[in-house]
Design a protein around this motif. Sequence first.
Motif, PDB file in Angstrom:
ATOM      1  N   UNK A   1       0.841  -1.192   0.000  1.00 40.39           N
ATOM      2  CA  UNK A   1       0.000   0.000   0.000  1.00 40.39           C
ATOM      3  C   UNK A   1       0.877   1.244   0.000  1.00 40.39           C
ATOM      4  N   UNK A   2       0.451   2.199  -0.793  1.00 42.98           N
ATOM      5  CA  UNK A   2       1.102   3.516  -0.798  1.00 42.98           C
ATOM      6  C   UNK A   2       0.012   4.569  -0.662  1.00 42.98           C
ATOM      7  N   UNK A   3       0.161   5.439   0.328  1.00 38.76           N
ATOM      8  CA  UNK A   3      -0.796   6.521   0.566  1.00 38.76           C
ATOM      9  C   UNK A   3      -0.058   7.848   0.466  1.00 38.76           C
ATOM     10  N   UNK A   4      -0.623   8.759  -0.320  1.00 36.61           N
ATOM     11  CA  UNK A   4      -0.014  10.081  -0.460  1.00 36.61           C
ATOM     12  C   UNK A   4      -1.070  11.156  -0.277  1.00 36.61           C
ATOM     13  N   UNK A   5      -0.658  12.287   0.256  1.00 35.94           N
ATOM     14  CA  UNK A   5      -1.429  13.520   0.168  1.00 35.94           C
ATOM     15  C   UNK A   5      -0.661  14.392  -0.798  1.00 35.94           C
ATOM     16  N   UNK A   6      -1.313  14.778  -1.894  1.00 37.44           N
ATOM     17  CA  UNK A   6      -0.582  15.430  -2.970  1.00 37.44           C
ATOM     18  C   UNK A   6      -1.523  16.327  -3.761  1.00 37.44           C
ATOM     19  N   UNK A   7      -1.073  16.789  -4.895  1.00 35.43           N
ATOM     20  CA  UNK A   7      -1.882  17.594  -5.803  1.00 35.43           C
ATOM     21  C   UNK A   7      -1.325  17.394  -7.197  1.00 35.43           C
ATOM     22  N   UNK A   8      -2.148  17.663  -8.189  1.00 34.05           N
ATOM     23  CA  UNK A   8      -1.713  17.549  -9.577  1.00 34.05           C
ATOM     24  C   UNK A   8      -1.138  18.899 -10.007  1.00 34.05           C
TER      25      UNK A   8
ATOM     26  N   UNK B   1      12.051  12.229  -3.361  1.00 34.46           N
ATOM     27  CA  UNK B   1      12.322  13.525  -2.735  1.00 34.46           C
ATOM     28  C   UNK B   1      11.392  13.779  -1.557  1.00 34.46           C
ATOM     29  N   UNK B   2      10.206  13.157  -1.572  1.00 36.27           N
ATOM     30  CA  UNK B   2       9.263  13.343  -0.457  1.00 36.27           C
ATOM     31  C   UNK B   2       9.880  12.828   0.836  1.00 36.27           C
ATOM     32  N   UNK B   3      10.474  11.642   0.790  1.00 38.69           N
ATOM     33  CA  UNK B   3      11.116  11.096   1.991  1.00 38.69           C
ATOM     34  C   UNK B   3      12.246  12.005   2.473  1.00 38.69           C
ATOM     35  N   UNK B   4      13.079  12.447   1.552  1.00 38.40           N
ATOM     36  CA  UNK B   4      14.211  13.291   1.939  1.00 38.40           C
ATOM     37  C   UNK B   4      13.742  14.628   2.490  1.00 38.40           C
ATOM     38  N   UNK B   5      12.764  15.250   1.807  1.00 40.58           N
ATOM     39  CA  UNK B   5      12.300  16.579   2.216  1.00 40.58           C
ATOM     40  C   UNK B   5      11.566  16.531   3.549  1.00 40.58           C
ATOM     41  N   UNK B   6      10.659  15.558   3.706  1.00 39.06           N
ATOM     42  CA  UNK B   6       9.871  15.506   4.931  1.00 39.06           C
ATOM     43  C   UNK B   6      10.712  15.064   6.121  1.00 39.06           C
ATOM     44  N   UNK B   7      11.713  14.228   5.888  1.00 40.53           N
ATOM     45  CA  UNK B   7      12.613  13.864   6.996  1.00 40.53           C
ATOM     46  C   UNK B   7      13.270  15.108   7.583  1.00 40.53           C
TER      47      UNK B   7
ATOM     48  N   UNK C   1       3.530  11.081   2.593  1.00 40.91           N
ATOM     49  CA  UNK C   1       3.654   9.786   1.930  1.00 40.91           C
ATOM     50  C   UNK C   1       3.947   8.698   2.952  1.00 40.91           C
ATOM     51  N   UNK C   2       3.289   7.572   2.783  1.00 42.22           N
ATOM     52  CA  UNK C   2       3.602   6.414   3.621  1.00 42.22           C
ATOM     53  C   UNK C   2       3.436   5.144   2.795  1.00 42.22           C
ATOM     54  N   UNK C   3       4.238   4.132   3.134  1.00 42.06           N
ATOM     55  CA  UNK C   3       4.156   2.826   2.469  1.00 42.06           C
ATOM     56  C   UNK C   3       4.050   1.745   3.533  1.00 42.06           C
ATOM     57  N   UNK C   4       3.413   0.660   3.178  1.00 53.45           N
ATOM     58  CA  UNK C   4       3.420  -0.501   4.067  1.00 53.45           C
ATOM     59  C   UNK C   4       3.269  -1.783   3.254  1.00 53.45           C
ATOM     60  N   UNK C   5       3.867  -2.843   3.779  1.00 53.52           N
ATOM     61  CA  UNK C   5       3.734  -4.193   3.225  1.00 53.52           C
ATOM     62  C   UNK C   5       3.096  -5.061   4.293  1.00 53.52           C
ATOM     63  N   UNK C   6       2.052  -5.792   3.922  1.00 55.28           N
ATOM     64  CA  UNK C   6       1.295  -6.576   4.904  1.00 55.28           C
ATOM     65  C   UNK C   6       1.103  -8.012   4.444  1.00 55.28           C
ATOM     66  N   UNK C   7       0.881  -8.862   5.427  1.00 55.96           N
ATOM     67  CA  UNK C   7       0.440 -10.227   5.199  1.00 55.96           C
ATOM     68  C   UNK C   7      -0.999 -10.296   5.682  1.00 55.96           C
TER      69      UNK C   7
END
Length: 831
Positions: free
Chosen positions: A138-145, A425-431, A186-192
């Motif tokens: 799963x990948x969830x983002x808050x973004x804009x076009x 860049x989202x990971x780098x910028x938000x970190x 942005x967030x990602x997760x891997x699930x079983x």
Amino acid sequence: MKQICFLFFFFTLTLQAQFQVNGIVKDGSSNKALPFATLTTDDGLQFVSDVDGKFNIKTKKAFSQLFISYIGYQSNSILISQNNSYTIVSLLQKENNLNEVVVGHENPALAIIRQVIANKHHNNPQEKLSSFEFKSYNKLVVTANPDSISERVDSVFVSNADREFVKIDSSNYKFKELINKQHLFQTEKVSQVQYSNKALKEIILGTKMAGFKQPIYEVLGFNLQSFSIYDDSYELFETKYNSPIAYDAFKDYNFTILDTVAVKGRQSYMIYFKNKKKSKAAGLEGVLYIDQLTFAISKAIMRIKGILDISGIHEFQFLPEENIWFPIQKTFKIVKGKNDDDIKILGGTIQFDGDDAPDFKTRKKTVTDYSYLLSNTTNFDLKYNNPLIIKKPFIAVEIDEKAIHRPERFWETFRKDSLDSRSQKTYLALDSIVIKKRIESRLRFGRKIINGYLPLSFFDMDLRKIFSYNNYEGFRLGFGGVTNDRFSKSFKIEGYSAYGTKDGTFKYNLGLSTRVDKTSNSWIGAAYTDDVKEIASTSYAIEKRPFKIYDPRPINISTFYNYVSWSTFLETQLVPKTESIWELAHTVVEPKFNYSFNVNGNLYTNYTMTTAKVSLKWSPFSDYMQTPTGRIEIEKRFPKFAFQYTQTLPKITNNDFEYSKFDFKTEYEKKYLNGQKTSLLLEAGLAIGDVPLTHLYNTAPNNITKETVVQRITFAGKKSFETMYFNEFFSTEFVYFQFKHGFKRVRLFDKVKPSLVLVSRMAWGNMKKPEQHIGLEYKTLDKGYLESGIELNQIYNGLGLTAFYRYGPNQLPKFEDNIAIKLSFVLNLGL
């Protein structure tokens, strides 16, 4: 907890496609939009127009031709070029409609839906398969076009006295510059995901949240859309709707055939459904793709088009060996809809600004008009009908201990597509932003404050203990709190001390406890307390007192009793979906008012009690998440139940008398996307044996004995009888019911937006052995007690006004004595 989960989204300010085509499909004669028309590119990609006939097609490579079809209309095609900014497609009606599908003499759509309902048992994977498990990404983002945002720098002329000057507004330019580089969140997760014995569980194997070393677990647990399309209730964004394929779906929905299309090589009917009640602005509508051979759902689009535009898409793959369609992908999206007021979702921290203004002119678009939330989930590595035992099936979501420490090679293994430059860049910028703005520490601070604590290094100060007032103690000044995780994760010390300016007495408490099991969050401890408490008040040991800046009801209470207690307790979540406290206590009680308790001819003015108590809160419909730091309720669902049983132990440590008490409470709450809320509360209590008045029931009165209505004006409580006088009624057994319905806030003037709430309360009770209680004069509730009223809350800066009327068998002779006017106050912490 959802009040703070998205706080960080706007502390920081979909993958951009390489080729995009926008447009609308219309009826060539009437010019009306055609919802859910089928659009097919020249290389076979298929799309569907939305409920307004609009489409927004994004592909990784360009296409030159687009084919459009709609049942009952002649198909059409258009040529596409990079110069197409917005395309209007017109379709003409055929002379003979619905030749493609004929099912008897009935509306063919209804006949097909009847077949879908009749075959649900055979087509539902959770009924057809004995077990299954799969992995999901799963990948969830808050973004804009970025293409939707004008990069113009506006000049605004501002008048100031006799001068006029230019103010530069570059907000859109700056926002577009930002969104071209990265997402807002942005967030990602891997699930079983596992299913067996009718239990569905998600185990999060890896999670990565931009900017956070430790993710906000509540975000990971959001159930944005139902897993199964076959349940009688379909859930979309925390609201349940009657499903369009529920057994009683025909009373709620109209159905129309739109087209016949191929889904994964199998022919399917496209059936459009819409809620019959036009007044339901947020009614569920969408398209179901029905396999022509099995009448199973091969694709589904669920939509709420109202104050928010919310859509959920379900895609499936066909399993020929089982002859069923299995869910393979989900997409969820929220954008702003048509609304006049500011809309806050997920507890109030994603906000879409309203359209109206005091002068009723259309306002300039802001960032929230362009922003949207998008969640994509892909399922893979499916295995089914194998022996499968699910550990702790009562836990809906469990987070692996290693989930937040996965290396990059783990993510490269499970991502279906590599991250593009914006996501990287989202990971780098938000970190860097989160560290710079100390967002993690601010969130920790917010979590504590909203629960009534102020974090001070290794100690959390209890804000409830600082200041209060009642008629017995006067001003109660104090200090207290509890040690936190920085002090120890397995041991805590808590306590408080307070002083009453009127009674001139110190009160205090000290408790020590240690954690004996992390999984069930079990603590064992002991405490000593010397304090006062309102007589005949019912409190559940398992329920933590909610945080309020002020507590209005005790202000006018004069009748208290002092209690000195030694206790030992076990607090645990060992039983599924419950929290419980098991307690043994030895207590010396001294009433602080004129009272004697008559037991077998002996008059007691103070007494000793040794009691065993179990207090339990049960939330059978809620979902829980097991995290590395404990268990949390991620999906709060109603009804919820609370039970409490108290039993004196007559032959232990000089216990003076014997009794049993049974207490029960259930509450139900339903919130609506339009801002309305309905809540119901039912309470009951039964005391058996020799029970002193101090430990009976008073059903929470909140009215003072003054001559006029104006003199009786105080602050209203949350569930108290506003027209019932203090110490007017006592019971050994009672039943209480409260109904509340809150309407959407209405704008009367600028900054004046009251919330109207209708309230009704009623209670019945009885008093056994009234001759035992000497000193206070009181009545019983055997004929019942009724009051109704209205609350106008948050009229201005949180202040409001309430009015209640007392009626029924216990109505008073004077009309004005049955009326209670109260003030209300709602504090918005902004979290």
